[in-house]
Design a protein around this motif. Structure first.
Motif, PDB file in Angstrom:
ATOM      1  N   ALA A 122      49.436  20.715 -12.785  1.00 24.28           N
ATOM      2  CA  ALA A 122      48.364  20.420 -13.731  1.00 24.28           C
ATOM      3  C   ALA A 122      48.255  21.497 -14.803  1.00 24.28           C
ATOM      4  O   ALA A 122      48.021  21.207 -15.981  1.00 24.28           O
ATOM      5  N   ALA A 123      48.453  22.759 -14.418  1.00 30.76           N
ATOM      6  CA  ALA A 123      48.427  23.843 -15.405  1.00 30.76           C
ATOM      7  C   ALA A 123      49.623  23.761 -16.343  1.00 30.76           C
ATOM      8  O   ALA A 123      49.500  24.027 -17.557  1.00 30.76           O
ATOM      9  N   ALA A 124      50.775  23.380 -15.815  1.00 29.13           N
ATOM     10  CA  ALA A 124      51.967  23.271 -16.658  1.00 29.13           C
ATOM     11  C   ALA A 124      51.824  22.187 -17.715  1.00 29.13           C
ATOM     12  O   ALA A 124      52.419  22.272 -18.796  1.00 29.13           O
ATOM     13  N   VAL A 125      51.037  21.162 -17.420  1.00 30.77           N
ATOM     14  CA  VAL A 125      50.822  20.088 -18.392  1.00 30.77           C
ATOM     15  C   VAL A 125      49.543  20.316 -19.197  1.00 30.77           C
ATOM     16  O   VAL A 125      49.522  20.112 -20.420  1.00 30.77           O
ATOM     17  N   GLY A 126      48.479  20.747 -18.540  1.00 26.59           N
ATOM     18  CA  GLY A 126      47.181  20.839 -19.200  1.00 26.59           C
ATOM     19  C   GLY A 126      47.057  21.982 -20.187  1.00 26.59           C
ATOM     20  O   GLY A 126      46.452  21.829 -21.257  1.00 26.59           O
ATOM     21  N   VAL A 127      47.638  23.146 -19.871  1.00 23.29           N
ATOM     22  CA  VAL A 127      47.511  24.300 -20.775  1.00 23.29           C
ATOM     23  C   VAL A 127      48.234  24.059 -22.103  1.00 23.29           C
ATOM     24  O   VAL A 127      47.638  24.247 -23.178  1.00 23.29           O
ATOM     25  N   VAL A 178      40.306  27.815 -26.665  1.00 16.89           N
ATOM     26  CA  VAL A 178      40.972  28.030 -27.955  1.00 16.89           C
ATOM     27  C   VAL A 178      39.983  27.863 -29.098  1.00 16.89           C
ATOM     28  O   VAL A 178      40.047  28.598 -30.102  1.00 16.89           O
ATOM     29  N   GLY A 179      39.070  26.937 -28.982  1.00 17.50           N
ATOM     30  CA  GLY A 179      38.101  26.721 -30.051  1.00 17.50           C
ATOM     31  C   GLY A 179      37.152  27.888 -30.248  1.00 17.50           C
ATOM     32  O   GLY A 179      36.618  28.082 -31.343  1.00 17.50           O
ATOM     33  N   GLU A 180      36.919  28.653 -29.179  1.00 17.94           N
ATOM     34  CA  GLU A 180      36.032  29.810 -29.287  1.00 17.94           C
ATOM     35  C   GLU A 180      36.750  31.077 -29.736  1.00 17.94           C
ATOM     36  O   GLU A 180      36.116  32.113 -29.942  1.00 17.94           O
ATOM     37  N   ALA A 181      38.072  31.010 -29.872  1.00 13.64           N
ATOM     38  CA  ALA A 181      38.830  32.202 -30.300  1.00 13.64           C
ATOM     39  C   ALA A 181      38.574  32.495 -31.778  1.00 13.64           C
ATOM     40  O   ALA A 181      38.279  31.597 -32.579  1.00 13.64           O
ATOM     41  N   ASP A 182      38.707  33.745 -32.149  1.00  8.34           N
ATOM     42  CA  ASP A 182      38.487  34.167 -33.532  1.00  8.34           C
ATOM     43  C   ASP A 182      39.661  33.709 -34.398  1.00  8.34           C
ATOM     44  O   ASP A 182      40.816  34.044 -34.110  1.00  8.34           O
ATOM     45  N   PRO A 183      39.416  32.929 -35.442  1.00  7.76           N
ATOM     46  CA  PRO A 183      40.520  32.478 -36.304  1.00  7.76           C
ATOM     47  C   PRO A 183      41.274  33.629 -36.951  1.00  7.76           C
ATOM     48  O   PRO A 183      42.446  33.458 -37.332  1.00  7.76           O
ATOM     49  N   ALA A 184      40.636  34.777 -37.073  1.00  8.76           N
ATOM     50  CA  ALA A 184      41.323  35.908 -37.709  1.00  8.76           C
ATOM     51  C   ALA A 184      42.501  36.394 -36.885  1.00  8.76           C
ATOM     52  O   ALA A 184      43.461  36.968 -37.435  1.00  8.76           O
ATOM     53  N   VAL A 185      42.459  36.157 -35.582  1.00  8.42           N
ATOM     54  CA  VAL A 185      43.571  36.587 -34.731  1.00  8.42           C
ATOM     55  C   VAL A 185      44.837  35.829 -35.099  1.00  8.42           C
ATOM     56  O   VAL A 185      45.928  36.415 -35.241  1.00  8.42           O
ATOM     57  N   ILE A 199      41.805  21.065 -16.791  1.00  5.61           N
ATOM     58  CA  ILE A 199      42.474  22.256 -17.325  1.00  5.61           C
ATOM     59  C   ILE A 199      42.685  22.118 -18.831  1.00  5.61           C
ATOM     60  O   ILE A 199      42.491  23.077 -19.599  1.00  5.61           O
ATOM     61  N   ALA A 200      43.073  20.931 -19.279  1.00  2.21           N
ATOM     62  CA  ALA A 200      43.308  20.726 -20.712  1.00  2.21           C
ATOM     63  C   ALA A 200      42.015  20.878 -21.506  1.00  2.21           C
ATOM     64  O   ALA A 200      41.989  21.528 -22.565  1.00  2.21           O
ATOM     65  N   ALA A 201      40.928  20.304 -21.022  1.00  2.00           N
ATOM     66  CA  ALA A 201      39.649  20.407 -21.741  1.00  2.00           C
ATOM     67  C   ALA A 201      39.141  21.846 -21.762  1.00  2.00           C
ATOM     68  O   ALA A 201      38.603  22.309 -22.788  1.00  2.00           O
ATOM     69  N   LEU A 202      39.302  22.565 -20.660  1.00  2.06           N
ATOM     70  CA  LEU A 202      38.893  23.974 -20.644  1.00  2.06           C
ATOM     71  C   LEU A 202      39.752  24.814 -21.598  1.00  2.06           C
ATOM     72  O   LEU A 202      39.243  25.728 -22.256  1.00  2.06           O
ATOM     73  N   VAL A 210      39.286  11.160 -24.506  1.00  3.16           N
ATOM     74  CA  VAL A 210      39.916  10.826 -23.217  1.00  3.16           C
ATOM     75  C   VAL A 210      39.825  12.004 -22.253  1.00  3.16           C
ATOM     76  O   VAL A 210      39.523  11.841 -21.057  1.00  3.16           O
ATOM     77  N   LEU A 211      40.071  13.220 -22.749  1.00  2.00           N
ATOM     78  CA  LEU A 211      40.007  14.398 -21.886  1.00  2.00           C
ATOM     79  C   LEU A 211      38.593  14.630 -21.361  1.00  2.00           C
ATOM     80  O   LEU A 211      38.395  14.907 -20.173  1.00  2.00           O
ATOM     81  N   ASN A 212      37.609  14.535 -22.240  1.00  2.00           N
ATOM     82  CA  ASN A 212      36.222  14.763 -21.813  1.00  2.00           C
ATOM     83  C   ASN A 212      35.743  13.670 -20.862  1.00  2.00           C
ATOM     84  O   ASN A 212      34.961  13.944 -19.945  1.00  2.00           O
ATOM     85  N   THR A 213      36.211  12.444 -21.078  1.00  2.00           N
ATOM     86  CA  THR A 213      35.827  11.354 -20.173  1.00  2.00           C
ATOM     87  C   THR A 213      36.501  11.508 -18.819  1.00  2.00           C
ATOM     88  O   THR A 213      35.889  11.266 -17.767  1.00  2.00           O
TER      89      THR A 213
END
Length: 205
Positions: free
Chosen positions: A98-103, A181-188, A173-176, A123-126
């Motif tokens: 699941a990690a190999a596919v979801g990440v 990623v969405g909370e990461a700083d775009p400047a990075v 795993i994919a949704a998390l 679909v992921l959230n559902t």
């Protein structure tokens, strides 16, 4: 001459044939109060007739189950440890897959803007709230003898168990990953690109 009153069969004072002899035998041989069931009303369990007896019986069953479980663990029962080892192996395989596919899926969806991104997020959230019973029924329909994957003979096998856990864990795993990623700083990402990092290096950063 006064007529005597005729007593019917339902008269309390009427004599019942054989009743006098039965009363005499009861008086001559009274019941033993120490006998099993003596003094207990009909329809009530002797152990549950007292207040709180049902709760004490339930606690006794629980305590007995805990003692038996501790004994099986202490004596290294092969059946118990075999079942625990199988569960651990199945869960480990399902989590790795699941990690190999979801990440990677979460990284792509979280860092890219493309057509169809919104339906994928829906679909992921559902799927995160998908009941395990539904997953089990769908997999059973697919893996049963008349199902689409029935010829593979995977029903009631560790592979089928790992497949079910994989289906449940991958959307989570994919949704998390998308949320992280969405909370990461775009400047990075901008800094990594300015330093000449490729897409994979930017995603890794």
């Amino acid at each position: 001459k006064r007529q005597g009153h005729h007593r019917g069969p339902h008269d309390p004072g009427a004599r019942i044939p054989g009743r006098d002899g039965l009363d005499a035998r009861r008086r001559a041989h009274p019941p033993d109060p120490r006998a099993p069931g003596a003094g207990v009303r009909r329809g009530r369990h002797p152990r549950l007739s007292r207040p709180g007896a049902a709760s004490r019986a339930t606690m006794g069953y629980l305590a007995e189950g805990i003692r038996e479980a501790a004994r099986l663990l202490a004596t290294l029962d092969p059946d118990v440890y075999g079942a625990a080892g199988l569960s651990l192996a199945v869960s480990s395989v399902a989590t790795v897959l699941a990690a190999a596919v979801g990440v990677p899926l979460g990284l792509v969806v979280g860092t890219s803007r493309f057509r169809g991104r919104t339906p994928i997020l829906v679909v992921l959230n559902t799927a995160m709230a998908l009941p395990t019973v539904v997953v089990g029924l769908v997999l059973y329909a697919l893996l049963s003898r008349r199902g689409l994957l029935g010829p593979l003979g995977l029903l009631y096998t560790p592979t089928a168990m790992a497949l079910g856990q994989f289906v449940l864990a991958t959307p989570l795993i994919a949704a998390l990953t998308v949320a992280a990623v969405g909370e990461a700083d775009p400047a990075v990402a901008k800094t990594a690109r300015s330093l000449g990092a490729g897409r994979l290096r930017v995603l890794a950063s």
